[in-house]
Enzyme design. Sequence first.
Site, mmCIF file in Angstrom:
data_model
loop_
_atom_site.group_PDB
_atom_site.id
_atom_site.type_symbol
_atom_site.label_atom_id
_atom_site.label_comp_id
_atom_site.label_asym_id
_atom_site.label_seq_id
_atom_site.Cartn_x
_atom_site.Cartn_y
_atom_site.Cartn_z
ATOM 1 N N ASP A 136 45.352 41.925 46.114
ATOM 2 C CA ASP A 136 45.024 40.453 46.574
ATOM 3 C C ASP A 136 46.152 39.708 46.986
ATOM 4 O OD1 ASP A 136 42.778 38.527 46.577
ATOM 5 O OD2 ASP A 136 43.702 37.688 44.929
ATOM 6 N N GLU A 164 54.050 58.630 41.576
ATOM 7 C CA GLU A 164 54.434 59.451 40.304
ATOM 8 C C GLU A 164 52.726 60.155 40.115
ATOM 9 O OE1 GLU A 164 54.943 56.985 36.869
ATOM 10 O OE2 GLU A 164 56.879 56.127 37.810
HETATM 11 C C1 BGC Z 1 40.156 36.971 47.814
HETATM 12 C C2 BGC Z 1 39.401 35.857 47.693
HETATM 13 C C3 BGC Z 1 40.170 34.897 46.547
HETATM 14 C C4 BGC Z 1 41.530 34.790 46.753
HETATM 15 C C5 BGC Z 1 42.183 34.320 45.445
HETATM 16 C C6 BGC Z 1 41.593 36.515 48.184
HETATM 17 O O1 BGC Z 1 42.110 36.509 49.435
HETATM 18 O O2 BGC Z 1 39.628 37.959 48.779
HETATM 19 O O3 BGC Z 1 38.102 36.091 47.341
HETATM 20 O O4 BGC Z 1 39.565 33.743 46.290
HETATM 21 O O5 BGC Z 1 42.103 36.047 47.264
HETATM 22 O O6 BGC Z 1 42.335 35.492 44.431
#
Ligand code: BGC
Length: 543
Positions: free
Chosen positions: A211, A261
């Site tokens: 993310d 790994e």
């Molecule tokens: C996720 C979102 C989230 C954000 C913050 C992103 O890009 O896809 O759903 O709100 O990151 O974590």
Amino acid sequence: MSTTPAITEQMTEWWQHGVVYQVYIRSFADGNGDGQGDLAGLRSRLDHLASLGVDAVWINPWYVSPLKDGGYDVADYRNIDPRFGSVEEAEQFIAEAHERGIRVIADLVPNHTSSDHVWFQEAIAAPPGSPARDRYVIRPGKGPDGAEPPSNWEAVFGGPAWERLPDGEWYLHIFDTSQPDLNWEHPEVRAEFESIFRFWLDRGIDGFRVDVAHGMIKDLTFPDIDSKTELLESEHPIDHPHWDRDGVHEINRAWRAVLNEYENRMMVAEAWVHAERLPLYLREDEYHQSFNFDLLEAKWTADSFRRIISRSLDAAEAVGATSTWVLSNHDVVRHATRYGLPLDVKWRKWVTDGPHDALDEALGSRRARAAALITLALPGSTYVYQGEELGLHEVWELPDEVLDDPTWERSGHTERGRDGCRVPIPWETDGPSFGFGTTAPWLPQPDTFGPNSAAAQAGDPDSMLSLYQAAIALRKGRFAADRRLAMLDLGADVLAFTRGDDVTVIVNMGSEPIELPEGRLLLSSIPLEGGMLPSDAAVWLAG
Ligand code: BGC
């Protein structure tokens, strides 16, 4: 030194050409009757995924979380939220998915934790200047009594990116106030995430969707941001104080070394960065792939699809990588709805501001069928967001009082946010939640979900579900792992290309029916009319 691997005709790794199905776990299937999806529900619906023929599932965050941002606010990275199940159940799920030949990709959130995370609780309980505060970005304010935030940075969900603590210091949260940003200059933060990677790799996870992969490193001198400078809107990459800073690549390399790994594991970056900078994330010792959101942003014209497809393939090939294709996910308006809007309507704003009567649902559905035959035909991996195989539309009519996305509150009720694409999936034609569970679901479903349910579509050769099943099966049998694509010129409003040895894909994005070249019909998004391909329709031909 990283080198560019030689390009071969065949893509040999599963993640280079797989179909990856995105499960928003809270809305997929509810096994314990609490109105929210969970692992029990997901396990009970694994056969749906197997019959669809997908190669992998990516599951949105399932960790312990107050769910202030749908789980992207993680309080404990080594535990599953009790509403979703347990670590043991996750292991059972991984094993059951593997038995069906389906890999499992977990979602990892390194930029920030939840404010409920034990580290943040320790940080705010400790006095200013204590080491416990160093794991986050916590600073005194500006102005005579520190009453102004350290910089003018804005939060993605609206409002300032700094929140003041009762003792007067400020903490940084690029997203919601419940999502404090970690300090990635701190060695403990780095070590902790490598250990979290190992924890899940040891439990059989095949890959990670990372993310906000471009966000971890900040300019700790905190320069103000010129409000005119938008990261992705400038023509060339810009030096931004908290996005896409060079320091993230060192973190990428450390994670890649951990993954190396283990055998056959991958990581995919969610990196919203300038097209010129994206290849840096795909160097041989960094990510295996990155999401490519260009098609998702594209207008429904042959010209824009052609341009984006060629540009994406060239960019990936230049660094020896493969491309990814995404039309929808949990953050954007579902594409069946986007394609039903006039080309000049900005769909992010449309959800709140309308005009809602500008939506032509039937047109959107028809184009979504054609779009499936585009993304499932392209070389690289294709991500399918839950419900798109049922042709679901955005539920833009949700009442204000059920809205859950932090955007709604943070924007002072001026932006409705992303709830409309997260409404629980309909499995059956009727019942209290169309088979999602046994009680009312956490977001209400519209009546149209009955006829769109998986049960209503199963076995109907004309359904969207059958189209996805047929396309995925043909893709696998004929060209999935083959890298070759050649554009054809069949007119300005026609997107046409060949794939592999003998498949031709033709999409009529103009307003008049078109003649088709010779070839045996493998699949069409809607029936041909007198041998002609109607407007907003696609075919796959062989030979
Ligand atoms: C996720 C979102 C989230 C954000 C913050 C992103 O890009 O896809 O759903 O709100 O990151 O974590």
